[in-house]
Design a protein around this motif. Structure first.
Motif, PDB file in Angstrom:
ATOM      1  N   HIS A 368      95.400  23.517 -13.363  1.00 43.51           N
ATOM      2  CA  HIS A 368      96.085  23.318 -12.078  1.00 43.51           C
ATOM      3  C   HIS A 368      96.562  21.871 -11.972  1.00 43.51           C
ATOM      4  CE1 HIS A 368      96.747  23.033  -7.738  1.00 43.51           C
ATOM      5  NE2 HIS A 368      96.728  24.353  -7.699  1.00 43.51           N
ATOM      6  N   PRO A 369      97.760  21.637 -11.461  1.00 41.97           N
ATOM      7  CA  PRO A 369      98.298  20.270 -11.433  1.00 41.97           C
ATOM      8  C   PRO A 369      97.490  19.280 -10.601  1.00 41.97           C
ATOM      9  CG  PRO A 369      99.739  21.816 -10.264  1.00 41.97           C
ATOM     10  CD  PRO A 369      98.765  22.626 -11.021  1.00 41.97           C
ATOM     11  N   LEU A 370      96.669  19.756  -9.671  1.00 43.50           N
ATOM     12  CA  LEU A 370      95.856  18.850  -8.861  1.00 43.50           C
ATOM     13  C   LEU A 370      94.498  18.546  -9.481  1.00 43.50           C
ATOM     14  CD1 LEU A 370      96.273  20.006  -5.141  1.00 43.50           C
ATOM     15  CD2 LEU A 370      97.341  18.062  -6.282  1.00 43.50           C
ATOM     16  N   VAL A 371      94.084  19.321 -10.467  1.00 45.38           N
ATOM     17  CA  VAL A 371      92.711  19.260 -10.963  1.00 45.38           C
ATOM     18  C   VAL A 371      92.618  18.348 -12.179  1.00 45.38           C
ATOM     19  CG1 VAL A 371      90.807  20.595 -11.954  1.00 45.38           C
ATOM     20  CG2 VAL A 371      92.121  21.509 -10.022  1.00 45.38           C
ATOM     21  N   GLY A 372      91.809  17.294 -12.035  1.00 36.67           N
ATOM     22  CA  GLY A 372      91.570  16.401 -13.159  1.00 36.67           C
ATOM     23  C   GLY A 372      90.424  16.858 -14.028  1.00 36.67           C
ATOM     24  N   GLU A 373      89.311  17.233 -13.392  1.00 38.51           N
ATOM     25  CA  GLU A 373      88.135  17.643 -14.156  1.00 38.51           C
ATOM     26  C   GLU A 373      87.340  18.673 -13.374  1.00 38.51           C
ATOM     27  OE1 GLU A 373      84.546  15.584 -16.740  1.00 38.51           O
ATOM     28  OE2 GLU A 373      84.894  14.829 -14.713  1.00 38.51           O
ATOM     29  N   VAL A 374      86.771  19.636 -14.095  1.00 41.53           N
ATOM     30  CA  VAL A 374      85.783  20.569 -13.569  1.00 41.53           C
ATOM     31  C   VAL A 374      84.468  20.236 -14.255  1.00 41.53           C
ATOM     32  CG1 VAL A 374      85.105  22.991 -13.330  1.00 41.53           C
ATOM     33  CG2 VAL A 374      87.534  22.359 -13.254  1.00 41.53           C
ATOM     34  N   ARG A 375      83.392  20.066 -13.491  1.00 35.94           N
ATOM     35  CA  ARG A 375      82.137  19.624 -14.100  1.00 35.94           C
ATOM     36  C   ARG A 375      80.933  20.136 -13.308  1.00 35.94           C
ATOM     37  NH1 ARG A 375      84.668  14.709 -12.093  1.00 35.94           N
ATOM     38  NH2 ARG A 375      83.698  14.096 -10.122  1.00 35.94           N
ATOM     39  N   GLY A 376      79.757  19.946 -13.904  1.00 35.40           N
ATOM     40  CA  GLY A 376      78.516  20.331 -13.256  1.00 35.40           C
ATOM     41  C   GLY A 376      77.599  21.055 -14.217  1.00 35.40           C
ATOM     42  N   VAL A 377      76.480  21.526 -13.687  1.00 35.22           N
ATOM     43  CA  VAL A 377      75.486  22.277 -14.445  1.00 35.22           C
ATOM     44  C   VAL A 377      74.942  23.373 -13.546  1.00 35.22           C
ATOM     45  CG1 VAL A 377      73.246  22.218 -15.632  1.00 35.22           C
ATOM     46  CG2 VAL A 377      74.822  20.276 -15.856  1.00 35.22           C
ATOM     47  N   ALA A 378      74.902  24.594 -14.057  1.00 42.47           N
ATOM     48  CA  ALA A 378      74.328  25.737 -13.338  1.00 42.47           C
ATOM     49  C   ALA A 378      74.927  25.826 -11.931  1.00 42.47           C
ATOM     50  CB  ALA A 378      72.811  25.667 -13.330  1.00 42.47           C
ATOM     51  N   LEU A 379      74.095  25.785 -10.887  1.00 43.27           N
ATOM     52  CA  LEU A 379      74.596  26.081  -9.553  1.00 43.27           C
ATOM     53  C   LEU A 379      74.917  24.816  -8.760  1.00 43.27           C
ATOM     54  CD1 LEU A 379      75.297  28.795  -8.449  1.00 43.27           C
ATOM     55  CD2 LEU A 379      73.091  28.888  -7.279  1.00 43.27           C
ATOM     56  N   ILE A 380      75.470  23.844  -9.450  1.00 45.88           N
ATOM     57  CA  ILE A 380      76.029  22.652  -8.805  1.00 45.88           C
ATOM     58  C   ILE A 380      77.265  22.262  -9.607  1.00 45.88           C
ATOM     59  CG2 ILE A 380      74.457  21.127 -10.101  1.00 45.88           C
ATOM     60  CD1 ILE A 380      74.549  19.218  -7.672  1.00 45.88           C
ATOM     61  N   ALA A 381      78.367  22.043  -8.919  1.00 43.78           N
ATOM     62  CA  ALA A 381      79.630  21.804  -9.619  1.00 43.78           C
ATOM     63  C   ALA A 381      80.542  20.949  -8.757  1.00 43.78           C
ATOM     64  CB  ALA A 381      80.317  23.126  -9.950  1.00 43.78           C
ATOM     65  N   ALA A 382      81.570  20.428  -9.379  1.00 44.62           N
ATOM     66  CA  ALA A 382      82.595  19.685  -8.653  1.00 44.62           C
ATOM     67  C   ALA A 382      83.928  19.839  -9.352  1.00 44.62           C
ATOM     68  CB  ALA A 382      82.241  18.206  -8.537  1.00 44.62           C
ATOM     69  N   ILE A 383      84.981  19.760  -8.560  1.00 45.34           N
ATOM     70  CA  ILE A 383      86.353  19.661  -9.058  1.00 45.34           C
ATOM     71  C   ILE A 383      86.920  18.350  -8.540  1.00 45.34           C
ATOM     72  CG2 ILE A 383      88.686  20.514  -8.623  1.00 45.34           C
ATOM     73  CD1 ILE A 383      87.728  23.304  -9.119  1.00 45.34           C
ATOM     74  N   GLU A 384      87.416  17.527  -9.454  1.00 45.19           N
ATOM     75  CA  GLU A 384      88.017  16.257  -9.044  1.00 45.19           C
ATOM     76  C   GLU A 384      89.528  16.420  -8.946  1.00 45.19           C
ATOM     77  OE1 GLU A 384      88.081  11.494 -10.121  1.00 45.19           O
ATOM     78  OE2 GLU A 384      86.413  12.778 -10.756  1.00 45.19           O
ATOM     79  N   LEU A 385      90.052  16.146  -7.762  1.00 45.01           N
ATOM     80  CA  LEU A 385      91.483  16.218  -7.525  1.00 45.01           C
ATOM     81  C   LEU A 385      92.132  14.882  -7.883  1.00 45.01           C
ATOM     82  CD1 LEU A 385      91.428  17.970  -4.017  1.00 45.01           C
ATOM     83  CD2 LEU A 385      91.443  19.038  -6.289  1.00 45.01           C
ATOM     84  N   VAL A 386      93.301  14.949  -8.509  1.00 47.58           N
ATOM     85  CA  VAL A 386      93.999  13.729  -8.921  1.00 47.58           C
ATOM     86  C   VAL A 386      95.456  13.803  -8.487  1.00 47.58           C
ATOM     87  CG1 VAL A 386      92.504  13.173 -10.872  1.00 47.58           C
ATOM     88  CG2 VAL A 386      94.420  14.746 -11.197  1.00 47.58           C
ATOM     89  N   ALA A 387      96.033  12.625  -8.279  1.00 44.62           N
ATOM     90  CA  ALA A 387      97.444  12.561  -7.909  1.00 44.62           C
ATOM     91  C   ALA A 387      98.344  12.753  -9.120  1.00 44.62           C
ATOM     92  CB  ALA A 387      97.735  11.214  -7.243  1.00 44.62           C
ATOM     93  N   ASP A 388      97.849  12.357 -10.299  1.00 45.71           N
ATOM     94  CA  ASP A 388      98.609  12.511 -11.533  1.00 45.71           C
ATOM     95  C   ASP A 388      97.661  12.956 -12.632  1.00 45.71           C
ATOM     96  OD1 ASP A 388      99.701  11.529 -14.222  1.00 45.71           O
ATOM     97  OD2 ASP A 388     101.443  11.264 -12.913  1.00 45.71           O
ATOM     98  N   LYS A 389      97.882  14.143 -13.136  1.00 49.86           N
ATOM     99  CA  LYS A 389      96.973  14.731 -14.118  1.00 49.86           C
ATOM    100  C   LYS A 389      96.971  13.949 -15.432  1.00 49.86           C
ATOM    101  CE  LYS A 389      95.790  19.441 -15.615  1.00 49.86           C
ATOM    102  NZ  LYS A 389      94.702  19.713 -14.648  1.00 49.86           N
TER     103      LYS A 389
END
Length: 462
Positions: A368-389
């Motif tokens: 996705h053009p907004l998504v820089g990184e998907v990360r985490g372990v098991a039942l904790i996660a994050a998606i980092e949004l970026v202005a420029d991939k």
């Protein structure tokens, strides 16, 4: 927000100062008043349903409306609603819980001490470490080492250990001797061409050099979340904790594992120390210890530290620290029942299963053009949004996209966490695989709306 002068929303704005909130903005928008909860869902006072994708504040592991916890609290309130633990007094739930925690935690940890929150616990850790070092004649050993982006609480000492500038600004923090090292986030802080292993080694070298520059005789402890939570859900690079641990042992620096968010199954193991192979001198627990049905935190620590503290208390005449509600019998009774539920319902294993689904579904957004990184372990996660991939450029100002997505999520029936432009996921550990898919579906609609808004605002190219 209701315009009625006697509405609950208006009274909130009139009387309450909310934590971690823009007070002037709150005057404009008012609160979402959560009225009840059931399972992974909460409901506001207008009947709207939300998936609580953050388990409250990373904490309601067994979900909302768990009758076993209500009954445990009620029974204990009838029997002994309160007693203190000062001056040789105790209560059976506190004794049982201390024994349970020691038995289930890493081998080095032999003793327990209770406070009411993770912040209080980390304040207490600093006092215990100073007291212990003074007792063994190492009075210069006062400085703590923490990390940028770390979160260890919000009180004066815990807030000083925290490595988030917004938590320091205009509070005149830090107030203790603390050094904040490079955040162990490989995707953001790794250098061009640097492998993950080399990044971990660079951070280990930074730690060792910091100790040597200050003098090992001045460094008391290294404190870290095994997986960093409020700083953006940041798993460490491979081998990082083994390197950190070896350096701490080499220079007589105590290792403190802050498992306030990680503990009791969130990473698919009972404790994150197990997941990462950490053998701490001190471990701090809270949040999921009671699923936040009652305020409680625990500090587990080694027999060596206990013996030093005990000897000093004999010399001085007391260990002059504690809180009115330390080892509160109702909180301890709820914690014991909460741990039984986690074990009876196999929630650690469920966190691993549903966590695998969560990461599988979130991985679909990597392009996705907004998504820089998907990360985490098991039942904790994050998606980092970026202005420029391509460049990983942040939004200006930071948080512009995250704040919009967070608010828009309510319209789609999902509550997430925006940490700047990092979007956190940490649902109750009871969540099923199908419910996990639905959580991500609601996020997908929210992300689509956010993308459209950013294009319309000219923040990103149309």
């Amino acid at each position: 927000m209701s315009s009625l002068p006697n509405s609950v929303h208006a009274r909130d704005v009139e009387y309450l100062l909310h934590p971690v909130t823009n007070a002037r903005r709150h005057e404009e928008v008012g609160p979402i008043v959560i009225e009840r909860g059931e399972g992974i869902h909460v409901y506001d006072d207008e009947g709207r349903e939300y998936i609580e994708g953050m388990a409250g504040l990373w904490s309601v592991g067994v979900g909302f409306g768990e009758k076993r916890l209500a009954e445990a609290a009620y029974k204990q309130m009838l029997k002994l609603p309160y007693y203190h633990s000062f001056s040789h007094k105790s209560n059976e739930p506190a004794i049982d819980l201390a024994e349970k925690l020691v038995q289930m935690s890493p081998e080095r940890l032999k003793r327990a001490h209770f406070t009411n929150s993770g912040s209080e616990a980390n304040d207490t850790v600093l006092k215990m470490v100073w007291y212990f070092n003074n007792a063994r004649g190492k009075r210069e050993k006062k400085t703590f080492i923490s990390r940028q982006n770390a979160y260890h609480g919000i009180t004066m000492v815990a807030g000083s250990l925290t490595g988030l500038p917004v938590n320091h600004r205009d509070f005149d923090l830090p107030i203790i001797p603390v050094k904040h090292l490079t955040c162990p986030h490989y995707w953001r802080n790794g250098q061009e061409g640097e492998s993950e292993e080399a990044f971990a080694q660079r951070l280990a070298d930074e730690l060792e050099q910091t100790i040597l520059d200050a003098g090992p005789e001045t460094i008391a402890a290294f404190i870290g979340e095994p997986l960093m939570g409020a700083g953006g859900v940041l798993p460490p690079p491979a081998g990082y904790w083994q390197k950190v641990q070896a350096i701490c042992r080499k220079y007589d620096v105590l290792l403190v594992a802050d498992e306030v968010i990680n503990g009791f199954g969130r990473l698919g193991t009972m404790f994150a120390c197990e997941h990462y192979g950490i053998d701490p001198d001190i471990m701090v627990l809270s949040k999921q210890i009671t699923s936040s049905y009652q305020p409680l935190a625990a500090i587990l620590f080694s027999d060596e530290i206990y013996q030093g503290i005990a000897d000093n208390s004999a010399k001085i005449g007391t260990f002059a620290h504690g809180y009115t509600a330390s080892a509160h019998p109702v909180a301890c009774a709820v914690a014991l029942e909460n741990l039984r539920i986690i074990e009876d319902e196999g929630l650690v294993e469920n966190a691993a299963r549903s966590g695998a689904v969560l990461h599988r579904e979130l991985k679909c957004f990597e392009e996705h053009p907004l998504v820089g990184e998907v990360r985490g372990v098991a039942l904790i996660a994050a998606i980092e949004l970026v202005a420029d991939k391509a460049t990983k450029a942040r939004f200006d100002p930071v948080g512009k996209a995250g704040a919009y997505l967070f608010a828009k999520g309510h319209e789609h029936g999902v509550i997430l966490r925006a940490m700047g432009d990092q979007i956190g996921f940490c649902p109750p550990m009871i969540i099923t695989e199908d419910e996990t898919v639905e959580l991500v579906r609601r996020f997908e609609m929210t992300l689509a709306d956010t993308y459209t808004w950013l294009k319309n605002e000219g923040v990103i190219a149309a």
